[in-house]
Design a protein around this motif. Sequence first.
Motif, PDB file in Angstrom:
ATOM      1  N   LYS A  10       7.908   3.252  14.085  1.00  0.00           N
ATOM      2  CA  LYS A  10       7.049   4.224  14.773  1.00  0.00           C
ATOM      3  C   LYS A  10       7.012   5.562  14.039  1.00  0.00           C
ATOM      4  O   LYS A  10       5.951   6.175  13.917  1.00  0.00           O
ATOM      5  N   THR A  11       8.167   6.007  13.570  1.00  0.00           N
ATOM      6  CA  THR A  11       8.235   7.282  12.850  1.00  0.00           C
ATOM      7  C   THR A  11       7.415   7.226  11.576  1.00  0.00           C
ATOM      8  O   THR A  11       6.640   8.145  11.284  1.00  0.00           O
ATOM      9  N   TYR A  12       7.569   6.148  10.817  1.00  0.00           N
ATOM     10  CA  TYR A  12       6.827   6.028   9.561  1.00  0.00           C
ATOM     11  C   TYR A  12       5.322   5.979   9.829  1.00  0.00           C
ATOM     12  O   TYR A  12       4.545   6.669   9.169  1.00  0.00           O
ATOM     13  N   ILE A  13       4.906   5.187  10.799  1.00  0.00           N
ATOM     14  CA  ILE A  13       3.475   5.080  11.116  1.00  0.00           C
ATOM     15  C   ILE A  13       2.928   6.422  11.574  1.00  0.00           C
ATOM     16  O   ILE A  13       1.837   6.831  11.174  1.00  0.00           O
ATOM     17  N   ALA A  33       0.527   1.624   6.700  1.00  0.00           N
ATOM     18  CA  ALA A  33       0.817   1.733   8.138  1.00  0.00           C
ATOM     19  C   ALA A  33       0.663   0.375   8.822  1.00  0.00           C
ATOM     20  O   ALA A  33       1.511  -0.025   9.637  1.00  0.00           O
ATOM     21  N   TYR A  34      -0.412  -0.347   8.499  1.00  0.00           N
ATOM     22  CA  TYR A  34      -0.608  -1.682   9.082  1.00  0.00           C
ATOM     23  C   TYR A  34       0.516  -2.625   8.660  1.00  0.00           C
ATOM     24  O   TYR A  34       1.006  -3.418   9.467  1.00  0.00           O
ATOM     25  N   SER A  35       0.920  -2.539   7.406  1.00  0.00           N
ATOM     26  CA  SER A  35       1.991  -3.385   6.890  1.00  0.00           C
ATOM     27  C   SER A  35       3.300  -3.118   7.628  1.00  0.00           C
ATOM     28  O   SER A  35       4.038  -4.052   7.967  1.00  0.00           O
ATOM     29  N   MET A  36       3.582  -1.855   7.897  1.00  0.00           N
ATOM     30  CA  MET A  36       4.806  -1.504   8.624  1.00  0.00           C
ATOM     31  C   MET A  36       4.753  -2.089  10.036  1.00  0.00           C
ATOM     32  O   MET A  36       5.752  -2.622  10.528  1.00  0.00           O
ATOM     33  N   ALA A  37       3.598  -2.000  10.678  1.00  0.00           N
ATOM     34  CA  ALA A  37       3.449  -2.558  12.025  1.00  0.00           C
ATOM     35  C   ALA A  37       3.625  -4.080  12.003  1.00  0.00           C
ATOM     36  O   ALA A  37       4.290  -4.646  12.879  1.00  0.00           O
ATOM     37  N   GLU A  38       3.050  -4.741  11.007  1.00  0.00           N
ATOM     38  CA  GLU A  38       3.204  -6.190  10.893  1.00  0.00           C
ATOM     39  C   GLU A  38       4.660  -6.573  10.644  1.00  0.00           C
ATOM     40  O   GLU A  38       5.155  -7.548  11.220  1.00  0.00           O
ATOM     41  N   ASP A  39       5.346  -5.806   9.787  1.00  0.00           N
ATOM     42  CA  ASP A  39       6.764  -6.072   9.524  1.00  0.00           C
ATOM     43  C   ASP A  39       7.577  -5.976  10.811  1.00  0.00           C
ATOM     44  O   ASP A  39       8.428  -6.824  11.075  1.00  0.00           O
ATOM     45  N   TYR A  40       7.304  -4.947  11.610  1.00  0.00           N
ATOM     46  CA  TYR A  40       8.046  -4.801  12.866  1.00  0.00           C
ATOM     47  C   TYR A  40       7.721  -5.948  13.818  1.00  0.00           C
ATOM     48  O   TYR A  40       8.614  -6.483  14.479  1.00  0.00           O
ATOM     49  N   ASN A  41       6.449  -6.339  13.887  1.00  0.00           N
ATOM     50  CA  ASN A  41       6.073  -7.448  14.770  1.00  0.00           C
ATOM     51  C   ASN A  41       6.771  -8.745  14.368  1.00  0.00           C
ATOM     52  O   ASN A  41       7.200  -9.521  15.225  1.00  0.00           O
ATOM     53  N   LYS A  96       8.984   4.109   2.907  1.00  0.00           N
ATOM     54  CA  LYS A  96       8.670   3.084   3.898  1.00  0.00           C
ATOM     55  C   LYS A  96       9.974   2.353   4.192  1.00  0.00           C
ATOM     56  O   LYS A  96      10.545   1.710   3.315  1.00  0.00           O
ATOM     57  N   PRO A  97      10.478   2.462   5.416  1.00  0.00           N
ATOM     58  CA  PRO A  97      11.788   1.875   5.713  1.00  0.00           C
ATOM     59  C   PRO A  97      11.779   0.350   5.644  1.00  0.00           C
ATOM     60  O   PRO A  97      10.771  -0.286   5.948  1.00  0.00           O
ATOM     61  N   GLU A  98      12.898  -0.194   5.218  1.00  0.00           N
ATOM     62  CA  GLU A  98      13.105  -1.641   5.255  1.00  0.00           C
ATOM     63  C   GLU A  98      13.728  -1.963   6.611  1.00  0.00           C
ATOM     64  O   GLU A  98      14.762  -1.408   6.964  1.00  0.00           O
ATOM     65  N   LEU A  99      13.112  -2.846   7.337  1.00  0.00           N
ATOM     66  CA  LEU A  99      13.621  -3.205   8.656  1.00  0.00           C
ATOM     67  C   LEU A  99      14.657  -4.308   8.482  1.00  0.00           C
ATOM     68  O   LEU A  99      14.327  -5.412   8.086  1.00  0.00           O
ATOM     69  N   GLU A 100      15.893  -3.978   8.772  1.00  0.00           N
ATOM     70  CA  GLU A 100      16.995  -4.909   8.559  1.00  0.00           C
ATOM     71  C   GLU A 100      17.485  -5.458   9.885  1.00  0.00           C
ATOM     72  O   GLU A 100      18.555  -5.098  10.377  1.00  0.00           O
ATOM     73  N   VAL A 101      16.693  -6.338  10.463  1.00  0.00           N
ATOM     74  CA  VAL A 101      17.073  -6.990  11.709  1.00  0.00           C
ATOM     75  C   VAL A 101      17.089  -8.485  11.437  1.00  0.00           C
ATOM     76  O   VAL A 101      16.148  -9.036  10.887  1.00  0.00           O
ATOM     77  N   THR A 102      18.179  -9.126  11.804  1.00  0.00           N
ATOM     78  CA  THR A 102      18.306 -10.570  11.605  1.00  0.00           C
ATOM     79  C   THR A 102      18.424 -11.260  12.951  1.00  0.00           C
ATOM     80  O   THR A 102      18.406 -10.614  14.001  1.00  0.00           O
ATOM     81  N   TYR A 103      18.589 -12.568  12.898  1.00  0.00           N
ATOM     82  CA  TYR A 103      18.728 -13.324  14.147  1.00  0.00           C
ATOM     83  C   TYR A 103      19.960 -12.903  14.930  1.00  0.00           C
ATOM     84  O   TYR A 103      20.001 -13.022  16.142  1.00  0.00           O
ATOM     85  N   GLN A 140      12.543  -0.336  15.567  1.00  0.00           N
ATOM     86  CA  GLN A 140      11.321   0.094  16.237  1.00  0.00           C
ATOM     87  C   GLN A 140      11.083   1.584  16.019  1.00  0.00           C
ATOM     88  O   GLN A 140       9.968   1.999  15.698  1.00  0.00           O
ATOM     89  N   ASN A 141      12.119   2.385  16.153  1.00  0.00           N
ATOM     90  CA  ASN A 141      11.977   3.832  15.955  1.00  0.00           C
ATOM     91  C   ASN A 141      11.621   4.168  14.516  1.00  0.00           C
ATOM     92  O   ASN A 141      10.807   5.062  14.271  1.00  0.00           O
ATOM     93  N   GLU A 142      12.227   3.465  13.552  1.00  0.00           N
ATOM     94  CA  GLU A 142      11.902   3.703  12.148  1.00  0.00           C
ATOM     95  C   GLU A 142      10.443   3.364  11.871  1.00  0.00           C
ATOM     96  O   GLU A 142       9.750   4.105  11.173  1.00  0.00           O
TER      97      GLU A 142
END
Length: 103
Positions: free
Chosen positions: A50-53, A79-87, A28-35, A46-48
């Motif tokens: 979507k791919t994981y889901i 899958a829901y957790s990944m979507a929430e993380d991206y949101n 499950k990828p860690e989304l490393e986006v900051t301000y 976003q691609n990471e």
Amino acid sequence: MKALFAIPAMLIAMNVAAECPAKRPTHKPELEVTYASSKTELFKAQNEAKTYIAEVVKFINCRGSELSTLEYNFFVESAYSMAEDYNEVLRAYKQSQEAVASN
């Protein structure tokens, strides 16, 4: 004669099983986006996500009947957790862009 019907049926079944992922989605990828992140980094996240889901959904659709209820629920929640993380990442990015635009 029955063997002649069994062979094509077996080949079709093997072909369908070959399309299913052999192993469980484990990364499950860690989304490393900051301000301070750029749009490129946001699209990468976003691609990471979507791919994981998509991997989880494909796995559940193919192997769902073989999974225990606990395993099935784990993958659905993952899958829901990944979507929430991206949101959350997307909301933070938009807020940072609004803050920059208002200054």
